[in-house]
Design an enzyme around this catalytic site. Structure first.
Site, PDB file in Angstrom:
ATOM      1  N   PRO A   2      52.282  66.819  40.520  1.00 61.22           N
ATOM      2  CA  PRO A   2      52.039  68.235  40.496  1.00 61.22           C
ATOM      3  C   PRO A   2      51.333  68.802  41.546  1.00 61.22           C
ATOM      4  O   PRO A   2      50.204  68.459  41.831  1.00 61.22           O
ATOM      5  CB  PRO A   2      51.403  68.394  39.100  1.00 61.22           C
ATOM      6  CG  PRO A   2      50.916  67.235  38.675  1.00 61.22           C
ATOM      7  CD  PRO A   2      51.669  66.470  39.492  1.00 61.22           C
ATOM      8  N   GLU A   3      51.679  69.922  42.288  1.00 59.50           N
ATOM      9  CA  GLU A   3      51.074  70.712  43.417  1.00 59.50           C
ATOM     10  C   GLU A   3      50.445  71.897  42.681  1.00 59.50           C
ATOM     11  O   GLU A   3      50.582  72.119  41.674  1.00 59.50           O
ATOM     12  CB  GLU A   3      51.890  70.718  44.470  1.00 59.50           C
ATOM     13  CG  GLU A   3      52.449  69.393  45.118  1.00 59.50           C
ATOM     14  CD  GLU A   3      51.579  68.631  46.070  1.00 59.50           C
ATOM     15  OE1 GLU A   3      50.440  69.102  46.378  1.00 59.50           O
ATOM     16  OE2 GLU A   3      51.869  67.837  46.751  1.00 59.50           O
TER      17      GLU A   3
END
Ligand SMILES: [Zn+2]
Length: 278
Positions: A2-3
């Site tokens: 997840p960014e």
């Protein structure tokens, strides 16, 4: 992994169902994840109402009405799943939060690089997980002046500088590549050589790329949640990221043979177009 946009989307999805609601029960299904769960984690949260959910870099901050805030990080593979109390947790659901109105949030993380801890809200910026972090790229303090001061005299590539958490926190590899492409800056340039109009264009590209990804995530996942209740994780059409060997969009028909290249910088893949980025 997840960014920042996925974390922001997760925060908004959680806020939709949790803000203003009381936490009725929290079940820790193991002793910890990347770090042990601190003593008093559940007793500091149960019975409290969630007042706000914010993001700092890639941390999810769940602020409670008793002056405490839970800090969560999704690590490499974490996700928050919104469901109800009829759904039983599975093997990778490490924490289960039950709130009013039969909302059940499960913190799922197969690789367990994520974490959950608690801190006093007033001292959140001094928490050891957050205190060393650089500016959030979407914060108003992240300006061309701020970035050029941080890049001054730095003998590293601009790509490596964008991934340095002490300079700016949470851009991540995908968005560093995409921002440099949009700004027309070669990832190989020395950080200290980026000044003037280049740094103005870089800061606005970073903010645009991240904001567009958040928007795309929010609209592709209705109410920020997929039908499964899973938050975050959405795919996007990148301009350069993951497009090694494909024609750059500056050469759509491939008539000039201009392809996206991939190089390794500080052990991470960088995708770029040598024609578009100088
Ligand atoms: Zn190009």
């Amino acid at each position: 992994m997840p960014e920042l946009p996925e974390v922001e989307t997760t925060c908004r999805g959680l806020a939709d169902v949790l803000v203003g609601r009381r936490l009725l029960n929290i079940t820790l299904r193991r002793k910890g994840m990347r770090i042990p769960f601190p003593p008093g984690l559940t007793s500091s949260m149960v019975g409290c109402t969630v007042s706000e959910i914010t993001r700092y870099a890639k941390y999810i901050c769940v602020h409670l009405d008793n002056g405490y805030s839970a800090l969560a990080h999704l690590g490499m593979s974490g996700r928050m799943v919104i469901t109800n109390s009829q759904v039983q947790p599975g093997i990778h659901d490490h924490v289960v939060f039950d709130s009013e109105n039969d909302v059940r949030i499960m913190f799922n993380d197969p690789r367990r690089f994520g974490l959950l801890t608690i801190t006093k809200t007033a001292a959140i910026g001094n928490h050891k997980l957050l205190s060393h972090l650089g500016c959030d790229p979407l914060a108003y303090q992240f300006t061309p002046e701020f970035l050029s001061a941080r890049l001054k005299n730095r003998k590293l590539s601009i790509k490596a500088a964008l991934l340095d958490q002490k300079i700016v926190s949470g851009i991540g590899n995908i968005y560093a590549c995409e921002s440099l492409f949009r700004a027309g800056i070669s990832p190989r340039r020395m950080a200290k050589s980026i000044g003037g109009n280049k740094v103005i264009s870089l800061v606005s590209s970073i903010k645009e790329v991240l904001t567009e990804a958040i928007k795309a995530g929010g609209s592709s996942l209705r109410n920020y949640a997929q039908p499964s209740g899973e938050l975050g994780y959405f795919s996007q059409n990148w301009q350069v990221y993951g497009r090694e060997g494909l024609y750059c969009y500056c050469d759509k028909n491939g008539k000039r043979g201009i392809k996206v290249k991939r190089i390794l910088q500080s052990g991470r893949s960088t995708f770029y177009c040598a024609r578009c980025q100088k």
